[in-house]
Scaffold this active site. Structure first.
Site, PDB file in Angstrom:
ATOM      1  N   THR A 316       0.841  -1.209   0.000  1.00 37.17           N
ATOM      2  CA  THR A 316       0.000   0.000   0.000  1.00 37.17           C
ATOM      3  C   THR A 316       0.870   1.250   0.000  1.00 37.17           C
ATOM      4  O   THR A 316       0.639   2.200  -0.761  1.00 37.17           O
ATOM      5  CB  THR A 316      -0.920   0.013   1.236  1.00 37.17           C
ATOM      6  OG1 THR A 316      -1.700  -1.178   1.223  1.00 37.17           O
ATOM      7  CG2 THR A 316      -1.837   1.224   1.237  1.00 37.17           C
ATOM      8  N   TRP A 319       2.610   1.598  -3.329  1.00 38.50           N
ATOM      9  CA  TRP A 319       1.658   1.999  -4.380  1.00 38.50           C
ATOM     10  C   TRP A 319       1.514   3.526  -4.400  1.00 38.50           C
ATOM     11  O   TRP A 319       1.352   4.126  -5.462  1.00 38.50           O
ATOM     12  CB  TRP A 319       0.300   1.335  -4.119  1.00 38.50           C
ATOM     13  CG  TRP A 319      -0.759   1.717  -5.111  1.00 38.50           C
ATOM     14  CD1 TRP A 319      -1.012   1.110  -6.312  1.00 38.50           C
ATOM     15  CD2 TRP A 319      -1.717   2.777  -5.000  1.00 38.50           C
ATOM     16  NE1 TRP A 319      -2.059   1.723  -6.948  1.00 38.50           N
ATOM     17  CE2 TRP A 319      -2.510   2.751  -6.163  1.00 38.50           C
ATOM     18  CE3 TRP A 319      -1.991   3.736  -4.028  1.00 38.50           C
ATOM     19  CZ2 TRP A 319      -3.550   3.643  -6.389  1.00 38.50           C
ATOM     20  CZ3 TRP A 319      -3.026   4.624  -4.243  1.00 38.50           C
ATOM     21  CH2 TRP A 319      -3.789   4.579  -5.413  1.00 38.50           C
ATOM     22  N   HIS A 320       1.592   4.138  -3.225  1.00 30.90           N
ATOM     23  CA  HIS A 320       1.365   5.588  -3.169  1.00 30.90           C
ATOM     24  C   HIS A 320       2.496   6.389  -3.786  1.00 30.90           C
ATOM     25  O   HIS A 320       2.291   7.533  -4.210  1.00 30.90           O
ATOM     26  CB  HIS A 320       1.151   6.029  -1.707  1.00 30.90           C
ATOM     27  CG  HIS A 320      -0.248   5.813  -1.238  1.00 30.90           C
ATOM     28  ND1 HIS A 320      -0.665   4.620  -0.720  1.00 30.90           N
ATOM     29  CD2 HIS A 320      -1.332   6.626  -1.231  1.00 30.90           C
ATOM     30  CE1 HIS A 320      -1.945   4.694  -0.399  1.00 30.90           C
ATOM     31  NE2 HIS A 320      -2.382   5.900  -0.695  1.00 30.90           N
ATOM     32  N   GLY A 321       3.679   5.834  -3.826  1.00 31.55           N
ATOM     33  CA  GLY A 321       4.758   6.603  -4.441  1.00 31.55           C
ATOM     34  C   GLY A 321       6.083   5.884  -4.380  1.00 31.55           C
ATOM     35  O   GLY A 321       6.302   5.011  -3.530  1.00 31.55           O
TER      36      GLY A 321
END
Lengths: 470, 387
Positions: A316, A319-321
């Site tokens: 997670t 995935w954000h950066g």
């Protein structure tokens, strides 16, 4: 194209609504697809090909997985291949430089960075594409023989850039058949304007102060300004993201689609576990259904469950950066969730509600400091300043006056409207007035908010010529 | 897709209202004649540009199109004005980075005190030292001039000011100047003289420049430092003013900060001053980038407003007065040195000036110019755009 741009609000959207309801129903999907591609291409047409490539990969994969439904082993390999292809595309555009930086750091090599520009929305549409193949594989949706329909599912402009991540099984029936209801339409445009208001009037205005604090460099912040900046960012990201989701849900409804909710007043949560059930719900359920549960979820003992939580939150965060900050942010939540599941939630009922809220909010605010920091060293300096009871003590009072005077109203409004108070006020009005009066009041509210947003949109372009330096 | 007969009969009024508002804004903006220039914003507004392949593929056209629409939207100035009034009513003093103080002084301070970080090591090593060496190569003297920052001058008017930071600023600045001196660079620091005369009208309230008088005291400080470093030479001394006047220019003098504030109701009390020293040379030749120019030394044209005080921004000016007994000077800086250049013509036989915004952007161009011009004194006030 951005939802909060003149081109979208004043030109694209009204003309599309008119066109959509004028043309025959059988042409509406084609119109929406054309509009979605134009929406995506607007501002940077070169990345349209990347998205079309993603659509092609998932279209062929869907047919293959469906065709192999009688051969489970081959189907499994087809799904794995789909995941590899999708993640390769995402990895190339999003993570190449991150990996090069880390290889250079570990090996001492000097491999040049590629400086690849991230195509807009690639994280979202990649996940939607994979969702399609997963759901076909699990028998939760019919394979789409018509590639244009799949293209519409993946590229549909309301949720293309920032979600919600609409899973295929949720939306599959609506791609073929949609009911258009007048009441839903009226609510849909209200929802869109509500989202626009969150973004333009709250997120952007609160974000001014957050921007100052995070741009200053943690060294110049005091306990007061660091907390105020962190709280301001916590509010900004909520109104920005949930505003975008509101706009997406409203826009989807205007064209007959029903998208899942993505936020449920997350700052009212009384634990981090609850917070993540209320924040970016579509991403949480995506990881739950496609990663956490397939890994075994909580069915294989506590230790395995905790390991699964760590894996999911590592992914997670990543995935954000493409930055260690995001990974640390994900692991930070993994740690808290493990602690809550193993210890804290057992005593939850014994802790007064007020303290549960405070505990949750403090952890969320600290989490967003990690999330918004440009580097790990910045976040650690920032967080240490949040608990530094000595630095700049003599200026705390003047800082408080400054913050209250300049940003007090918007921050207070942000705190109030992050609770369900607006919905409760509307419910109260609905109870106390007739149906027609209620509709008129909602229309008036919508008009006032829309004009205020439009004013701020125009003001944001107010750009007098000035050279600040001597 | 099914639409029931009953629903077909009912009109979704709120969507119609929304679409109606949007189309009304769009059509009114399209019918309205495009505005070419906004005096309110002090800038040329975006005009419509047709797309071409390159601008579309690069994404540039889309940005231009958005800017065009926002620049030309109906009622634009009114919306900006309403926004400012609303923000003011909510108690905000800071609008778009500009803080309105109680005495109507406008400051470019968001919150923290401005830091004296300009003269760092890279700037000194990469810029000042090569220029100093070029000046020393023919026996000239090199000076770095530090003009008192306006935000520091007005710091006590800033509603959220912190007293001790002014002292911090001075301490940091003193350290900067000592570092420079340690590296053989002479410095002209205008802090002391500005503070001595702080009861006078030294800075505009509505603009980020100093006034003519602010420039005058800075110039006196420059002469003081030059004299102190050249005790064996004839001291330079600026004479009494022959004429000094002030006026409010025709029309509105929109100081740069007022434009940014976006508040047409702002009560602008600023006025412009100009002055002529006694015995100002009336015979001279002027060159712009080496070409003879018939422009006057002082622009006494009250319609030029802003340009009058600063005397205009020029990339490279040379003024020769045919007084070989006097020294020569090169002043490198932006708008604030424009006013110094006018005064320098009195004391110096040759006055050279370079404005880096309109000059070549590499260190060699400057060192070559210095070596060719061979001015006795080279003064750098601002050159920061140079890599």
């Amino acid at each position: 194209m951005l939802f909060s741009s003149y081109t979208f609000i004043i030109i694209f959207l009204p003309l599309l609504i008119i066109a959509y309801y004028i043309i025959p129903e059988k042409l509406r999907n084609a119109l929406l697809l054309a509009a979605s591609l134009a929406f995506y291409a607007w501002g940077g047409p070169s990345y349209l090909l990347v998205m079309l490539g993603s659509i092609l990969i998932n279209y062929v994969s869907g047919l293959a997985v469906d065709g192999l439904s009688e051969r489970p082993s081959a189907k499994r390999w087809a799904v794995i291949l789909t995941v590899v292809l999708n993640l390769s595309l995402l990895g190339y555009y999003k993570y190449t430089d991150f990996f090069i930086e880390n290889i250079n750091w570990i090996t001492g090599l000097d491999i040049p960075l590629r400086h690849i520009i991230l195509p807009l929305g690639i994280s979202f549409y990649t996940f939607q594409g994979m969702s399609y193949v997963f759901d076909i594989s699990r028998g939760k949706g019919k394979v789409l023989k018509n590639p244009l329909r799949l293209a519409l599912y993946i590229s549909f402009f309301p949720q293309l850039i920032a979600g919600p991540i609409v899973r295929y099984e949720t939306i599959a029936p609506q791609l073929e058949h949609r009911n258009v209801d007048t009441a839903v339409l009226n609510d849909a445009i209200f929802r869109f304007v509500r989202g626009l208001t969150k973004k333009v009037l709250l997120a952007n205005m609160i974000g001014e102060y957050a921007g100052i604090c995070f741009a200053e460099g943690a060294g110049s912040l005091t306990l007061v300004s660091s907390w105020a900046g962190a709280i301001a960012y916590t509010l900004q990201i909520y109104f920005d993201f949930s505003g975008y989701s509101d706009m997406a849900i409203g826009l989807g409804a205007i064209f007959g689609f029903s998208f899942p909710e993505n936020f449920d007043h997350p700052y009212c949560a009384q634990s981090i576990t609850e917070f993540w059930r209320r924040w970016h719900i579509s991403l949480g359920t995506w990881f739950r259904d496609y990663v956490y549960i397939p890994l075994g979820g909580n069915r294989k003992g506590k230790l395995r469950q905790f390991l699964n939580i760590i894996v999911v939150w590592f992914l997670t965060g990543f995935w954000h950066g493409a930055s260690w900050n995001f990974v640390i942010w994900g692991l930070y939540y993994a740690l808290i969730l493990v602690l809550e599941k193993s210890v804290i939630l057992k005593y939850k009922e014994k802790i007064p509600v007020f303290f549960r809220h405070i505990y949750t909010i403090i952890l969320i605010v600290i989490g967003f400091v990690i999330f918004n920091s440009p580097s790990l060293s910045f976040s650690s300096s920032y967080i240490s300043r949040m608990f530094d009871l000595t630095y700049g003590r003599s200026t705390w009072a003047s800082e408080l006056i400054h913050i209250f005077r300049e940003y007090g109203v918007v921050i207070l409004a942000g705190c109030i409207f992050s609770t369900p108070v607006a919905d409760r006020i509307l419910s109260l009005i609905k109870e106390k007035t007739s149906a027609s009066s209620y509709e008129v009041i909602k229309s008036v509210i919508m008009t006032v908010l829309f004009l205020a947003c439009f004013m701020r949109l125009v003001v944001s372009s107010y750009n007098p010529f000035i050279y600040f330096r001597f | 897709m099914n639409t029931t007969d009953n629903e077909k009969k009912r009109v979704p009024k709120r969507i119609v209202l929304f679409v109606g508002i949007c189309l009304a804004i769009l059509s009114a903006s399209l019918i309205k004649k495009d505005v070419e220039y906004s005096s309110f914003e002090n800038r040329t507004m975006q005009f419509f540009r047709w797309p071409d392949v390159n601008s579309v593929l690069s994404g540039e056209w889309f940005e231009v199109f958005e800017t065009y629409n926002l620049d030309q939207v109906i009622g634009r100035d009114l919306l900006v004005e309403i926004n400012t009034h609303i923000l003011r009513a909510l108690g905000k003093r800071q609008i778009d980075r500009i803080t309105a103080c109680d005495d109507d002084t406008l400051l470019i301070i968001s919150y923290d005190f401005p830091q004296p970080a300009r003269v760092g090591d890279p700037f000194t090593e990469n810029v000042l030292i090569p220029l100093k060496d070029a000046t020393a190569s023919y026996g000239g003297q090199f000076y770095y001039m530090n003009i008192y920052p306006r935000d520091v001058y007005f710091w006590n008017s800033f509603p959220y000011h912190k007293d001790e930071t002014v002292d911090d600023y001075h301490a940091a600045n003193d350290e900067d100047m000592r570092d420079l001196n340690g590296k053989g660079i002479l410095s002209v620091d205008t802090y002391g003289i500005t503070e001595e005369h702080s009861d006078e009208y030294l800075f505009f309230k509505s603009d980020h420049h100093y006034t003519y008088k602010g420039a005058y005291y800075s110039y006196l400080k420059l002469l003081d430092v030059i004299n102190a470093n050249n005790p064996d030479k004839e001291p330079l001394s600026f004479p009494e003013w022959e004429k000094m006047d002030h006026f409010r220019p025709e029309g509105k003098f929109w100081g740069s900060l007022v434009s940014h504030l976006g508040d047409p109701g702002y009560k602008n009390t600023d006025f412009l001053e100009y002055a002529l020293p006694k015995d100002y040379p009336d015979e001279y030749t002027r060159y712009e980038f080496g070409e003879p120019s018939d422009m006057p030394l002082i622009r006494q044209d009250e319609t030029t407003e802003y340009g009058f005080f600063m005397n205009g921004d020029y990339g490279n000016t040379v003024v020769k007065t045919n007084r070989p007994d006097r020294p020569s000077i090169l002043i490198i800086g932006k708008s604030c040195t424009d006013a110094l250049e006018v005064m320098a013509v009195y004391d110096f036989n040759e006055m050279h000036s370079i404005d880096p915004r309109m000059f070549e952007n590499n260190i060699t161009a400057y060192t070559e110019y210095i070596k060719n011009a061979k001015c006795d004194y080279v003064v750098v006030q601002d050159i920061f755009e140079m890599e």
